[in-house]
Design an enzyme around this catalytic site. Sequence first.
Site, mmCIF file in Angstrom:
data_model
loop_
_atom_site.group_PDB
_atom_site.id
_atom_site.type_symbol
_atom_site.label_atom_id
_atom_site.label_comp_id
_atom_site.label_asym_id
_atom_site.label_seq_id
_atom_site.Cartn_x
_atom_site.Cartn_y
_atom_site.Cartn_z
ATOM 1 N N SER A 5 0.610 -1.350 -0.097
ATOM 2 C CA SER A 5 -0.098 0.100 -0.063
ATOM 3 C C SER A 5 0.907 1.223 -0.168
ATOM 4 C CB SER A 5 -0.747 0.005 1.188
ATOM 5 O OG SER A 5 -1.784 1.063 1.544
ATOM 6 N N TYR A 42 -1.855 -1.217 11.011
ATOM 7 C CA TYR A 42 -2.262 -1.740 9.557
ATOM 8 C C TYR A 42 -0.853 -1.409 8.534
ATOM 9 C CZ TYR A 42 -3.742 -1.897 4.636
ATOM 10 O OH TYR A 42 -3.594 -1.883 3.376
ATOM 11 N N LYS A 51 2.225 -3.999 6.647
ATOM 12 C CA LYS A 51 2.622 -3.759 5.144
ATOM 13 C C LYS A 51 4.045 -3.668 4.938
ATOM 14 C CE LYS A 51 -1.444 -4.465 3.478
ATOM 15 N NZ LYS A 51 -1.694 -5.868 2.773
HETATM 16 P P1 NAD Z 1 -11.092 -7.218 1.054
HETATM 17 O O1 NAD Z 1 -11.105 -6.977 2.451
HETATM 18 O O2 NAD Z 1 -12.011 -6.904 0.213
HETATM 19 O O3 NAD Z 1 -10.117 -8.573 0.617
HETATM 20 C C1 NAD Z 1 -9.309 -9.186 1.522
HETATM 21 C C2 NAD Z 1 -9.977 -10.829 1.502
HETATM 22 O O4 NAD Z 1 -8.806 -11.476 2.350
HETATM 23 C C3 NAD Z 1 -11.199 -11.015 2.079
HETATM 24 O O5 NAD Z 1 -12.074 -11.539 1.118
HETATM 25 C C4 NAD Z 1 -11.083 -11.682 3.216
HETATM 26 O O6 NAD Z 1 -12.039 -12.476 3.771
HETATM 27 C C5 NAD Z 1 -9.695 -12.499 3.147
HETATM 28 N N1 NAD Z 1 -8.883 -12.683 4.300
HETATM 29 C C6 NAD Z 1 -8.638 -11.873 5.257
HETATM 30 N N2 NAD Z 1 -7.914 -12.534 6.092
HETATM 31 C C7 NAD Z 1 -7.915 -13.932 5.679
HETATM 32 C C8 NAD Z 1 -6.988 -15.124 5.972
HETATM 33 N N3 NAD Z 1 -6.435 -15.248 7.309
HETATM 34 N N4 NAD Z 1 -7.110 -16.172 5.353
HETATM 35 C C9 NAD Z 1 -7.867 -16.078 4.316
HETATM 36 N N5 NAD Z 1 -8.482 -15.031 3.632
HETATM 37 C C10 NAD Z 1 -8.409 -13.869 4.336
HETATM 38 O O7 NAD Z 1 -9.713 -6.115 0.629
HETATM 39 P P2 NAD Z 1 -9.319 -5.557 -0.719
HETATM 40 O O8 NAD Z 1 -9.563 -4.028 -0.730
HETATM 41 O O9 NAD Z 1 -9.516 -6.496 -1.635
HETATM 42 O O10 NAD Z 1 -7.715 -5.691 -0.313
HETATM 43 C C11 NAD Z 1 -6.873 -6.629 -0.607
HETATM 44 C C12 NAD Z 1 -5.518 -6.378 -0.373
HETATM 45 O O11 NAD Z 1 -5.074 -5.367 -0.715
HETATM 46 C C13 NAD Z 1 -5.346 -6.317 1.167
HETATM 47 O O12 NAD Z 1 -4.144 -6.998 1.641
HETATM 48 C C14 NAD Z 1 -5.349 -4.752 1.590
HETATM 49 O O13 NAD Z 1 -4.517 -4.697 2.849
HETATM 50 C C15 NAD Z 1 -4.494 -4.329 0.359
HETATM 51 N N6 NAD Z 1 -4.707 -3.044 0.260
HETATM 52 C C16 NAD Z 1 -6.185 -2.585 -0.205
HETATM 53 C C17 NAD Z 1 -6.288 -1.158 -0.608
HETATM 54 C C18 NAD Z 1 -7.761 -0.683 -0.572
HETATM 55 O O14 NAD Z 1 -7.910 0.623 -0.649
HETATM 56 N N7 NAD Z 1 -8.775 -1.499 -0.924
HETATM 57 C C19 NAD Z 1 -5.345 -0.155 -0.402
HETATM 58 C C20 NAD Z 1 -3.937 -0.840 -0.475
HETATM 59 C C21 NAD Z 1 -3.723 -2.304 -0.019
HETATM 60 C C1 UD1 Z 2 -7.137 5.015 3.630
HETATM 61 C C2 UD1 Z 2 -5.931 4.654 4.580
HETATM 62 C C3 UD1 Z 2 -4.876 4.101 3.872
HETATM 63 C C4 UD1 Z 2 -5.301 2.911 3.201
HETATM 64 C C5 UD1 Z 2 -6.427 3.147 2.149
HETATM 65 C C6 UD1 Z 2 -7.203 2.166 1.443
HETATM 66 C C7 UD1 Z 2 -6.081 6.339 6.597
HETATM 67 C C8 UD1 Z 2 -5.346 7.494 7.316
HETATM 68 N N1 UD1 Z 2 -5.442 5.961 5.371
HETATM 69 O O1 UD1 Z 2 -6.462 5.948 2.924
HETATM 70 O O2 UD1 Z 2 -3.817 3.620 4.969
HETATM 71 O O3 UD1 Z 2 -4.637 2.358 2.488
HETATM 72 O O4 UD1 Z 2 -7.440 4.040 3.027
HETATM 73 O O5 UD1 Z 2 -7.851 1.252 2.464
HETATM 74 O O6 UD1 Z 2 -7.178 5.724 7.133
HETATM 75 N N2 UD1 Z 2 -12.692 11.260 3.196
HETATM 76 C C9 UD1 Z 2 -13.718 12.238 3.550
HETATM 77 N N3 UD1 Z 2 -14.944 11.841 4.227
HETATM 78 C C10 UD1 Z 2 -15.109 10.186 4.271
HETATM 79 C C11 UD1 Z 2 -13.987 9.492 3.848
HETATM 80 C C12 UD1 Z 2 -12.745 10.094 3.680
HETATM 81 O O7 UD1 Z 2 -13.543 13.651 3.442
HETATM 82 O O8 UD1 Z 2 -16.060 9.871 5.009
HETATM 83 C C13 UD1 Z 2 -11.388 12.106 2.744
HETATM 84 C C14 UD1 Z 2 -10.040 11.908 3.497
HETATM 85 O O9 UD1 Z 2 -9.918 12.769 4.518
HETATM 86 C C15 UD1 Z 2 -8.989 11.772 2.478
HETATM 87 C C16 UD1 Z 2 -9.846 11.130 1.166
HETATM 88 O O10 UD1 Z 2 -11.207 11.472 1.689
HETATM 89 O O11 UD1 Z 2 -8.622 13.067 1.954
HETATM 90 C C17 UD1 Z 2 -9.613 9.643 0.948
HETATM 91 O O12 UD1 Z 2 -9.951 8.871 2.233
HETATM 92 P P1 UD1 Z 2 -9.854 7.435 2.070
HETATM 93 O O13 UD1 Z 2 -11.097 6.849 0.973
HETATM 94 O O14 UD1 Z 2 -10.281 7.007 3.571
HETATM 95 O O15 UD1 Z 2 -8.476 7.111 1.737
HETATM 96 P P2 UD1 Z 2 -6.990 7.576 2.355
HETATM 97 O O16 UD1 Z 2 -7.060 8.085 3.624
HETATM 98 O O17 UD1 Z 2 -6.187 7.971 1.262
#
Ligand code: NAD
Ligand code: UD1
Length: 332
Positions: free
Chosen positions: A124, A148, A152
Amino acid sequence: MRILLTGGAGFIGSHTAVAMAQNGHEVVLFDNFTNSDPSVLDRLEKILGFRPIFEEGDIRNYAQMLDVLKRYQIEAVVHFAGLKAVGESVEKPLEYFDNNITGTITLLRAMKDANVKRIIFSSSATVYGTPQYLPLDENHPLSVTNPYGRTKLHVEEILKDLCASDPQWSAVCLRYFNPIGAHESGLIGENPRGIPNNLLPYVARVAAGKMKAVRVFGNDYDTPDGTGVRDYIHVVDLAEGHVCAAAYSQTHTGWIAINLGTGTGYSVLDIIHAYEKACGHSIPYEIVARRAGDVASNYANPQRAFELLGWKARYTLDDMCKHSWNFQKNCE
Ligand code: NAD
Ligand code: UD1
């Protein structure tokens, strides 16, 4: 390739399953459904025209991981499984360390014993901490502000040590910026349980009349309109980045981190206005206090992904909102 997708039923995993299958890979999805629902398999079947192979289980179960890796003769693992809510990680750090770090170590032990030494890891942009310069390239100093983020960064370092210990390993750490949107079929997307923490799902629910107003966290940042700026990336673009990373890992060993972002930042108000266009009506919002831990701006330099993977994001913000709305309309 035969590819195992841990967390394959989740938001990014399910979209990557589609992209991988449509690019000729055989995928095996593995998930314990802590943050997803078995119905995603029916939806994937509708999109793909066949039901993907699925194994229910936990990455912390070594025997099961070893069995799955061997039984399906897996050649590479894309590792999505993990917990991802920043606020929850502050309240329950041990659960995050257990799931995300112990879980990954268990997976890696099983991979080593099954002689599967190719992994693509969901990292991330959170590992960059507070930006010291923008856009963020992969050489930007790393730091974390919550458990969290620590998981990572720690897993990235574990993978680096593993690659240093054995030249056969290939580890690609994909540093995602802000994935949003949904598959254009409207069948799969992001539908978090409870009140959404992230902006896009919150905006989508307000647009659907399920919540009253978007709370905009601060309008006094040093940005063009005062609200926070982020690099939003369509989840299908992100999924395709994994297809390119899998191809790269077939011919490259060693450790590398690669940003997956668009390189363009949009503000909270930009997002609300783009979503208004997509749903065809206005979206109420109110300005509230800043959220602790937020930075003003955060966006990627995506050059390395282009140079090494030949990958570039192609969807616009309007596409992201349109596809999100398409999916949201189908949610209960
Ligand atoms: P998500 O929660 O939709 O998907 C993660 C999946 O992993 C879920 O289906 C959950 O049931 C499964 N899971 C969790 N723990 C498990 C375990 N111990 N064994 C087997 N399955 C397990 O999340 P996502 O948004 O699809 O994210 C996927 C990955 O990307 C995560 O590692 C997350 O940290 C990373 N990531 C996501 C974002 C984002 O904004 N969505 C941003 C940066 C990184
Ligand atoms: C957040 C996490 C980041 C994670 C990412 C994806 C924090 C500080 N960071 O990123 O670690 O990888 O989500 O899961 O939590 N905002 C609003 N109103 C809302 C929600 C968000 O104004 O209800 C604003 C926030 O202040 C920010 C932007 O929208 O400026 C995006 O927020 P968000 O979607 O939560 O993502 P990040 O904060 O970038």
